[in-house]
Motif scaffolding. Structure first.
Motif, mmCIF file in Angstrom:
data_model
loop_
_atom_site.group_PDB
_atom_site.id
_atom_site.type_symbol
_atom_site.label_atom_id
_atom_site.label_comp_id
_atom_site.label_asym_id
_atom_site.label_seq_id
_atom_site.Cartn_x
_atom_site.Cartn_y
_atom_site.Cartn_z
ATOM 1 N N SER A 137 -34.951 -50.030 1.523
ATOM 2 C CA SER A 137 -35.899 -50.325 2.917
ATOM 3 C C SER A 137 -37.207 -51.725 2.369
ATOM 4 O O SER A 137 -37.435 -50.868 1.666
ATOM 5 C CB SER A 137 -36.225 -49.541 3.422
ATOM 6 O OG SER A 137 -37.211 -50.060 4.431
ATOM 7 N N TRP A 138 -37.875 -52.637 3.084
ATOM 8 C CA TRP A 138 -38.677 -53.469 3.100
ATOM 9 C C TRP A 138 -40.382 -52.226 2.968
ATOM 10 O O TRP A 138 -41.020 -52.318 2.395
ATOM 11 C CB TRP A 138 -39.341 -54.261 3.807
ATOM 12 C CG TRP A 138 -38.191 -55.687 3.003
ATOM 13 C CD1 TRP A 138 -36.991 -56.131 3.972
ATOM 14 C CD2 TRP A 138 -38.281 -56.043 1.552
ATOM 15 N NE1 TRP A 138 -36.912 -57.337 2.927
ATOM 16 C CE2 TRP A 138 -37.449 -56.765 1.715
ATOM 17 C CE3 TRP A 138 -39.127 -56.033 1.069
ATOM 18 C CZ2 TRP A 138 -37.437 -58.082 0.740
ATOM 19 C CZ3 TRP A 138 -39.596 -57.163 -0.403
ATOM 20 C CH2 TRP A 138 -37.909 -57.876 -0.216
ATOM 21 N N LYS A 152 -35.558 -58.154 -4.599
ATOM 22 C CA LYS A 152 -34.463 -57.281 -3.957
ATOM 23 C C LYS A 152 -33.299 -58.075 -4.109
ATOM 24 O O LYS A 152 -32.263 -57.776 -3.175
ATOM 25 C CB LYS A 152 -35.870 -57.115 -2.815
ATOM 26 C CG LYS A 152 -34.399 -56.179 -1.998
ATOM 27 C CD LYS A 152 -35.551 -55.896 -0.807
ATOM 28 C CE LYS A 152 -34.886 -54.617 0.237
ATOM 29 N NZ LYS A 152 -33.845 -55.041 1.042
ATOM 30 N N ASP A 188 -40.155 -58.359 7.873
ATOM 31 C CA ASP A 188 -40.058 -57.031 7.664
ATOM 32 C C ASP A 188 -40.642 -56.805 5.944
ATOM 33 O O ASP A 188 -41.531 -56.402 5.220
ATOM 34 C CB ASP A 188 -38.358 -56.424 6.788
ATOM 35 C CG ASP A 188 -38.153 -56.171 8.359
ATOM 36 O OD1 ASP A 188 -38.790 -55.473 9.266
ATOM 37 O OD2 ASP A 188 -36.513 -55.786 8.326
ATOM 38 N N ASN A 244 -44.424 -55.258 5.344
ATOM 39 C CA ASN A 244 -44.804 -54.434 5.059
ATOM 40 C C ASN A 244 -45.717 -54.407 3.070
ATOM 41 O O ASN A 244 -45.816 -53.481 2.866
ATOM 42 C CB ASN A 244 -43.252 -53.877 4.491
ATOM 43 C CG ASN A 244 -42.495 -53.223 5.696
ATOM 44 O OD1 ASN A 244 -43.198 -51.914 5.727
ATOM 45 N ND2 ASN A 244 -40.814 -53.903 6.463
#
Length: 325
Positions: free
Chosen positions: A142-143, A193, A257, A261
């Motif tokens: 997850s970010w 990512k 996101d 973040n």
């Protein structure tokens, strides 16, 4: 010959007449009723969650109030757009969004193709699977977790990087007050990512190339690099163009996101990290300005649509078969 051609044309006319009109449509619906029934949930889902929300576009032209709601609020024309453009942030966030996405598209495409080619050149299947799995793993993180990882790396007090710099006798670098460093940080994390997931499509395209072409190239004396540049890359070019068009379609959309973040609400970094999506979020959360948020979103969508149409047209001039429509 003339008689047979007339018979064929008559048969085609009969078929077309039989299949056309309301009766023909009803017959087709009845014939394929089972398939249409299976398709119905997906169509209903798309209509409810994709098309019906589009009616909320009217908010961009209204002065939204909680009492009036979407349909009861007063119209204010283009005032929301005027406020957005006069705020002085429109040019900044649009520029940042475009530049970031251009960097993402160019760097990610090159690295993903290179990774896919390198994976195909690994002859040990077990090592190739392990390598691909390791590269694919960041996609599932997850970010939010990535943001925590970035803070633990770049934090001034407890960050790994500053701890290493201090251990080597250097001075701390305050990354969260140095906006010039963040374009490189954001591009790196986006690449890290997405490289594993993005290389899958290119890897599948490479696997679909006929092996006899490589064998013929090897017989002609082509080495590894010549086979890559003369066979592999030209053969996967249609896939590359389609993925490029799909990427260009979102060139005015920032990955909310990721930006939120990694950067958060750090106003010191906004000049280098603020994109259209984060500005829309702040307009909605901080000011509760639904109208301006909708106006920014509409502005963003129109720019994306125009970009897709223009780029698709340019690709059609190069190769008509490679276009989306």
């Amino acid at each position: 010959m003339k008689v047979s051609e007339k018979k064929r044309t008559n048969e085609l006319r009969k078929r077309s007449n039989g299949s056309g009109g309301v009766k023909g449509f009803i017959k087709k619906v009845y014939k394929y009723r089972a398939f249409l029934l299976m398709l119905a949930p997906a169509v209903i889902y798309t209509l409810i969650f994709a098309y019906y929300p589009m009616t909320g576009i009217v908010l961009a032209f209204k002065r939204y109030t909680y009492a009036g709601g979407i349909w009861g609020s007063d119209w204010n024309g283009f005032e929301n757009f005027k406020f957005f453009f006069k705020s002085g942030q429109a040019g900044l966030v649009t520029r940042n969004t475009v530049l970031y996405n251009v960097a993402f598209i160019v760097i990610n495409t090159v690295v993903q193709i290179a990774v896919a080619i390198l994976l195909t050149e690994i002859h040990n299947k077990h090592y190739r699977k392990i390598t691909q799995s390791i590269m694919f793993l960041p996609y599932f993180i997850s970010w939010v977790i990535v943001g925590v990882m970035a803070f633990n790396i770049f934090s001034s007090d407890y960050g790994f990087l500053n701890t290493l710099i201090m251990a080597l006798g250097g001075e701390k670098i305050s990354f969260y007050t140095t906006p010039q460093a963040w374009p490189f940080i954001i591009v790196f994390f986006n690449l890290w990512k997405g490289v594993g997931y993005g290389s899958v499509m290119y890897l599948a395209a490479i696997m679909g190339i006929d092996t006899s072409i490589y064998e013929a190239a090897a017989i002609d004396g082509a080495n590894v690099f010549q086979r890559i540049f003369k066979v592999t890359i030209p053969m996967i070019m249609p896939t590359t163009i389609i993925l490029f068009l799909l990427s260009v379609g979102g060139i005015f959309k920032g990955n909310f996101d990721m930006f939120y973040n990694l950067v958060g609400n750090n106003g010191l970094l906004y000049n280098y990290t603020d994109v259209i999506d984060t500005l829309t979020f702040r307009a909605l959360i901080t000011n509760s300005d639904f109208g301006m948020s909708a106006a920014i979103g509409l502005f963003q969508s129109v720019l994306c649509f125009i970009t897709v149409v223009c780029v698709n047209k340019l690709v059609g001039l190069y190769d008509r078969d490679a276009t989306l429509f």
